[in-house]
Design an enzyme around this catalytic site. Structure first.
Site: not given
Length: 210
Positions: A11, A39, A132
Site C-alpha cells: 500500500s 491499495h 490489511d
C-alpha cells in the site's frame, strides 16, 4: 502438479517501491504465478500495470474474469475489481463499486489463496499503513504456506508489516525486498525446507515497540 502461487500485498508510495523492487528481482521464466494487490483509489485511472512492467522481468498483466493463471506472469486487478484466486488456478475479480472491501483487498486475496492454492503458496506483506494482510497471511500459514513480511521501517505507528508480524501464527521470513525475492526464488526452485529450518531474525523491532 500445480505451480507455486505467490500473493503479494502492499500500500502507498513506499509499498509501490517495495513491490517494484521485488518484481525486478524475480527472474524471467519464473515458475510461479504471482498475484499482486496494491491499495489504489477506485475513482482514479490506474497506471500500475505500466509502472510495474517498466522494470519487471516477468510479464505484468491485468487479470480477466475466469482467466487461467499461468506461471511466470504477474497479475493485478483494476482498482475496483479486486483480484482473488479461484479453484484450479483460475482467477476471479470481485467488483466492489460501494467500497465494501476498502482497505481489506489484500486479506481478500490471501484468504482466496489459502482456500484454493494448496500447500504450494507464499504470502508476502510489503509496506503500507493499517493492518490489511495480517489475517490473510495467518490463513496462508494455517493452510501450510510460507509467509514473508517486509522488515519494519521504524515508522512511529504500526503499519502493515508490524501488524502482520504481531498477528497470530508467526512469520517465516522478515527482510528487505531483495531478501524476500531471493527466498521466493529458492523456495519455488528447491522447496521450503531450508527456510523453515532457519527462524527469522530481526533484532530491531518487537511487537508493542514504538
Amino acid at each position: 502438479m500445480d505451480p507455486w502461487t505467490v500473493a503479494i500485498g502492499s500500500s502507498g508510495g513506499r509499498g509501490l517501491d517495495d513491490l517494484t523492487a521485488l518484481l525486478t528481482d524475480l527472474p524471467p521464466l519464473f515458475a510461479a504465478v504471482v498475484l499482486v494487490v496494491l491499495h489504489r483509489p477506485p475513482d482514479r485511472i490506474s497506471h500500475l500495470q505500466a509502472v510495474l512492467a517498466r522494470t519487471a522481468r516477468i510479464p505484468v498483466v491485468v487479470a480477466l474474469q475466469g482467466e487461467h493463471f499461468e506461471a511466470g506472469t504477474a497479475y493485478i486487478g483494476d482498482p475496483d475489481d479486486h483480484l482473488i484466486l479461484g479453484a484450479r488456478t483460475f482467477g476471479a475479480l470481485v467488483n466492489d463499486p460501494t467500497g465494501q472491501y476498502r482497505n481489506r483487498t489484500i486479506d481478500l486475496l490471501f484468504h482466496s489463496v489459502a482456500q484454493h492454492g494448496g500447500e504450494r503458496i507464499i504470502g508476502v506483506v510489503l509496506s503500507g499503513a493499517l493492518d490489511d494482510g495480517s489475517r490473510g497471511l495467518a490463513a496462508i500459514r494455517r493452510a501450510g504456506g510460507i509467509t514473508m513480511v517486509m522488515a519494519p521501517s521504524g515508522w512511529v505507528w504500526q503499519g502493515m508489516p508490524e501488524n502482520a508480524i504481531a498477528y497470530d501464527g508467526g512469520v517465516d521470513l522478515i527482510g528487505d525486498s531483495r531478501e524476500i525475492a531471493r527466498a521466493i526464488v529458492e523456495i519455488v526452485r528447491d522447496g521450503p525446507a531450508r527456510l523453515r529450518a532457519e527462524p527469522p531474525v530481526f533484532p530491531f523491532w518487537r511487537p508493542g515497540e514504538a
